[in-house]
Design a protein around this motif. Sequence first.
Motif, PDB file in Angstrom:
ATOM      1  N   THR A  18      10.163 -10.695   9.806  1.00  0.00           N
ATOM      2  CA  THR A  18       9.404 -11.965   9.450  1.00  0.00           C
ATOM      3  C   THR A  18       9.400 -12.774  10.912  1.00  0.00           C
ATOM      4  OG1 THR A  18       9.980 -11.953   7.266  1.00  0.00           O
ATOM      5  CG2 THR A  18       9.099 -13.735   8.407  1.00  0.00           C
ATOM      6  N   ASN A  22       6.493 -13.589  13.416  1.00  0.00           N
ATOM      7  CA  ASN A  22       5.833 -14.955  13.798  1.00  0.00           C
ATOM      8  C   ASN A  22       6.132 -15.285  15.453  1.00  0.00           C
ATOM      9  OD1 ASN A  22       5.455 -16.846  11.459  1.00  0.00           O
ATOM     10  ND2 ASN A  22       6.869 -15.138  10.677  1.00  0.00           N
ATOM     11  N   CYS A  25       3.044 -14.085  17.032  1.00  0.00           N
ATOM     12  CA  CYS A  25       2.117 -14.927  16.894  1.00  0.00           C
ATOM     13  C   CYS A  25       2.035 -15.797  17.774  1.00  0.00           C
ATOM     14  CB  CYS A  25       1.858 -15.403  15.501  1.00  0.00           C
ATOM     15  SG  CYS A  25       1.673 -14.077  14.368  1.00  0.00           S
ATOM     16  N   GLN A  49       2.524  -7.811   6.616  1.00  0.00           N
ATOM     17  CA  GLN A  49       2.829  -9.309   6.661  1.00  0.00           C
ATOM     18  C   GLN A  49       1.255  -9.818   7.423  1.00  0.00           C
ATOM     19  OE1 GLN A  49       6.219 -11.198   8.391  1.00  0.00           O
ATOM     20  NE2 GLN A  49       7.455  -9.230   8.023  1.00  0.00           N
ATOM     21  N   VAL A 257       8.104 -19.829   3.896  1.00  0.00           N
ATOM     22  CA  VAL A 257       8.103 -18.634   4.377  1.00  0.00           C
ATOM     23  C   VAL A 257       7.619 -17.497   3.177  1.00  0.00           C
ATOM     24  CG1 VAL A 257       9.705 -16.708   5.281  1.00  0.00           C
ATOM     25  CG2 VAL A 257       9.861 -18.919   6.059  1.00  0.00           C
ATOM     26  N   PRO A 266       1.820 -14.495   8.720  1.00  0.00           N
ATOM     27  CA  PRO A 266       2.946 -15.299   9.167  1.00  0.00           C
ATOM     28  C   PRO A 266       2.928 -16.612   8.870  1.00  0.00           C
ATOM     29  CG  PRO A 266       1.961 -13.682  10.717  1.00  0.00           C
ATOM     30  CD  PRO A 266       0.796 -13.718   9.530  1.00  0.00           C
ATOM     31  N   VAL A 267       4.092 -17.110   8.673  1.00  0.00           N
ATOM     32  CA  VAL A 267       4.336 -18.602   8.173  1.00  0.00           C
ATOM     33  C   VAL A 267       3.646 -19.406   9.379  1.00  0.00           C
ATOM     34  CG1 VAL A 267       6.444 -19.039   9.079  1.00  0.00           C
ATOM     35  CG2 VAL A 267       5.671 -20.251   7.199  1.00  0.00           C
ATOM     36  N   CYS A 268       3.724 -19.099  10.545  1.00  0.00           N
ATOM     37  CA  CYS A 268       3.079 -19.787  11.496  1.00  0.00           C
ATOM     38  C   CYS A 268       1.686 -19.906  11.707  1.00  0.00           C
ATOM     39  CB  CYS A 268       3.640 -19.244  13.192  1.00  0.00           C
ATOM     40  SG  CYS A 268       5.156 -19.588  13.444  1.00  0.00           S
ATOM     41  N   GLU A 269       1.007 -18.919  10.766  1.00  0.00           N
ATOM     42  CA  GLU A 269      -0.302 -19.118  10.635  1.00  0.00           C
ATOM     43  C   GLU A 269      -0.734 -19.805   9.257  1.00  0.00           C
ATOM     44  OE1 GLU A 269      -2.787 -18.141  13.155  1.00  0.00           O
ATOM     45  OE2 GLU A 269      -0.928 -18.112  14.220  1.00  0.00           O
ATOM     46  N   ALA A 277       8.104 -22.929  10.440  1.00  0.00           N
ATOM     47  CA  ALA A 277       6.882 -22.629  11.693  1.00  0.00           C
ATOM     48  C   ALA A 277       7.368 -23.569  12.797  1.00  0.00           C
ATOM     49  CB  ALA A 277       5.631 -22.792  11.008  1.00  0.00           C
ATOM     50  N   ILE A 280      10.331 -21.769  14.472  1.00  0.00           N
ATOM     51  CA  ILE A 280       9.697 -20.753  15.151  1.00  0.00           C
ATOM     52  C   ILE A 280       8.994 -21.004  16.382  1.00  0.00           C
ATOM     53  CG2 ILE A 280       8.615 -18.694  15.165  1.00  0.00           C
ATOM     54  CD1 ILE A 280       9.373 -18.569  12.133  1.00  0.00           C
TER      55      ILE A 280
END
Length: 309
Positions: A18, A22, A25, A49, A257, A266-269, A277, A280
């Motif tokens: 994960t 991220n 990304c 993911q 998450v 991905p959590v950043c998106e 996020a 990260i």
Amino acid sequence: MSIIISIGSGKGGTGKSTIAANLACVLARSGRRVCLADLDLGGADIHIQFGLFEPPRTLTDFITRRCDSLNEVLQTLDTVHGLQLLVGTGDTLQTANMNYQQKQRLLRGLQTIDCDILILDTGAGANYHVLDFFMAADIQVCITCPEATAILDFYRFLQLATIRKALSSFLSGSEVGTALREHSFETLDQVFTLAEETQPGARLKAREALEFFNPLLIINRVGNNARLNQMKLRTLVAKYLGVNLPDLGEIPEDQSVGRALRSFLPVCEYAPDSPSAQAIAKIGTRLGKVVDLYETKRRAAADNPAESG
């Protein structure tokens, strides 16, 4: 030539894949050409993911020689900042247990991928494949969690990685190399002792192989009641392995998450403003600076080969 970053953990369940997804990304979002390679042989699933359920080609196609180049296997994710994805393998016993020749062909193939940064998700555990993929990178990143079992597995992984690195400093056909490969080692000091007994001065050579091995540390799932004494861990690693362990950052426990994973993003998106996020993103910025520094040093070495030697 791309800069290769490997990400390892020593055990499953630390959130390694994960975090790898991220960070890929975040670095791609910064304008870099990034490729994420899933090298978790036998358990590759990082493509899920990104909502890629039926990839047209995977690493299996390269290993079984249905494709001659890894560039034929890459998937470009236009919706994720142009990130390139090398979908992993594991659907057959043959590909999950590749032989030495197949592994060497894969390592050579990774060098041909046209990108700025190549991120290797090396898989869990500490078998030879995982260790060799981890050590093949220019920059190594380690993931662990505050739990005692994760820390113990992480230390063991780092210990085996340093042993593998020390062994690689000797040619297989040399007197020291032959002696070392006929034994199994549980500690790095055992490697140094046997090397020195076989050939005076070999201990120094083995130590020099570890001089620039400084894996970066990320602590995942940090909470109010789950924190890691990083100073104590660094002291332990420095004392018994002779390795510095620079801190790259911490990622807090965050329900976003899990929701992101269930949404196949991905959590950043999925939730860029969430605590995880944002953490990260900061780690990605720091890692980007490490990449820039490495690239500067590499260019300087290329311009002044005599000084770098």
